[in-house]
Design an enzyme around this catalytic site. Structure first.
Site, PDB file in Angstrom:
ATOM      1  CE  LYS A  52     -62.005 -43.877   3.140  1.00  0.00           C
ATOM      2  NZ  LYS A  52     -62.654 -42.693   2.623  1.00  0.00           N
ATOM      3  CD  GLN A  96     -61.932 -40.062   0.040  1.00  0.00           C
ATOM      4  OE1 GLN A  96     -62.139 -41.350   0.148  1.00  0.00           O
ATOM      5  NE2 GLN A  96     -61.646 -39.206   0.717  1.00  0.00           N
ATOM      6  CG  ASP A 119     -68.153 -41.619   4.715  1.00  0.00           C
ATOM      7  OD1 ASP A 119     -67.391 -42.026   5.430  1.00  0.00           O
ATOM      8  OD2 ASP A 119     -67.802 -41.263   3.463  1.00  0.00           O
TER       9      ASP A 119
END
Ligand code: NAP
Length: 296
Positions: A52, A96, A119
């Site tokens: 990322k 994460q 997200d």
């Protein structure tokens, strides 16, 4: 059969984002900034977060990673989320997953400010997506919509079957494919481990989206001639043919299903590269205040 080249589409989108960032910066605007929280030393999570950060660099975003040991307390993590929520420099925050067992995933996700939840996992964003308000769309389904759109695959009126009902793929995918716009407007069936007559249901699909996490589960007899097949699954399986001793494969038996499909995504190089790009698209939207700014 046409291969849907996710890698190529992802690179095209990255180029578009990079141009947009340049325009913003040329006009004196702020560089979009994505932050990630990484807990523990899980190799896969580490790789995802590094990928990322690399993608951010490629498009001209700033990125930062907040690292914590596996024994970090839940409170400490929530404080870090609060700190990032209040930092005006940061446009998007991802945590994460998975987190260690002593930490409540949902508690942490729900602490992220919905305006920074790139997200798209916060219940506010899921709810807004459900009723058709502007929202951050979860990365994998967002990437699949882009693949369909950019491959000019019509979805209106089509029979779409989704295998899997996870919160991050199957469920949001079902909502998006049934919404009242294109891509969408499909008649959607969501299947799961308790579904009966799975083979029959899949074989009636014009568009089959597979996210069940079982290598090679979907065989040619489950697919209609001319169907569009999107394979979300990703698995490392042992192989004598590669130096690393493993190869990547999906939930679909590519070789036999490709012979029947009109369009199909490969694994690797299909849905995977789109997931990170979706995160970049959401971060850009946040920097431009496109989601929440639009309803102020
Ligand atoms: P998940 O949380 O593991 O859920 C799997 C879903 O499939 C569940 O709804 C389960 O049903 C259903 N299922 C399992 N076995 C089944 C069977 N035999 N018949 C019918 N349904 C069955 O799934 P996920 O997180 O969405 O991930 C799915 C796959 O996609 C994994 O391989 C994952 O690594 C991959 N993935 C890839 C990306 C990417 O960027 N390429 C992103 C996310 C996930 P129940 O609900 O009844 O248990």
């Amino acid at each position: 059969m046409k291969l849907i080249d996710g890698k190529e589409i992802a690179n095209t989108i990255k180029g578009e984002i990079a141009e947009e960032v340049k325009r913003i910066v040329d006009k004196g605007g702020k560089i979009p900034h994505l932050a990630a929280i990484l807990v523990g030393e899980d190799g896969a999570s580490e790789t995802y977060v590094n990928n990322k950060a690399t993608a951010c660099k490629q498009v001209g975003f700033d990125s930062s990673t907040y690292r914590f040991p596996a024994d970090v307390s839940e409170n400490e993590l929530l404080e870090a989320v609060d700190f990032i929520n209040n930092d005006p420099e940061i446009d998007g925050l991802i945590v994460q997953l998975p987190l260690p067992e002593h930490i409540d995933n949902q508690k942490v996700i729900q602490r992220i400010h919905p305006e920074k939840d790139v997200d798209g996992f916060h219940p506010v964003n899921i709810g807004r997506m459900t009723i058709g308000l502007p929202s951050y769309v979860p990365a994998t389904p967002y990437g699949i919509l882009e693949l369909l759109m950019r491959s000019r695959i019509e979805t209106t009126g089509k029979n779409c079957v989704i295998l899997g009902r996870s919160n991050i793929v199957g469920k949001p995918m079902g909502l998006l494919m049934s919404r009242n716009e294109e891509p969408g407007n499909a008649t959607v069936t969501i299947c799961h481990s308790k579904t009966k007559n799975l083979q029959e249901i899949c074989a009636a699909a014009d568009i089959l989206i597979v996210a069940i996490g079982r290598p090679g589960y979907v065989t040619a007899d489950m697919v209609k001639e001319g169907a569009v097949v999107i394979d979300v699954g990703i698995h490392r399986i042992p192989s004598d043919e590669t130096k690393s001793g493993f190869r990547l494969t999906g939930d679909v038996r590519f070789e036999e299903v490709a012979k029947k499909a009109s369009f199909i995504t490969p694994v690797p190089g299909g849905v995977g590269p789109m997931t990170i790009v979706s995160l970049l698209m959401n971060t850009l939207k946040s920097a431009k205040k496109e989601i929440y700014g639009s309803i102020d």
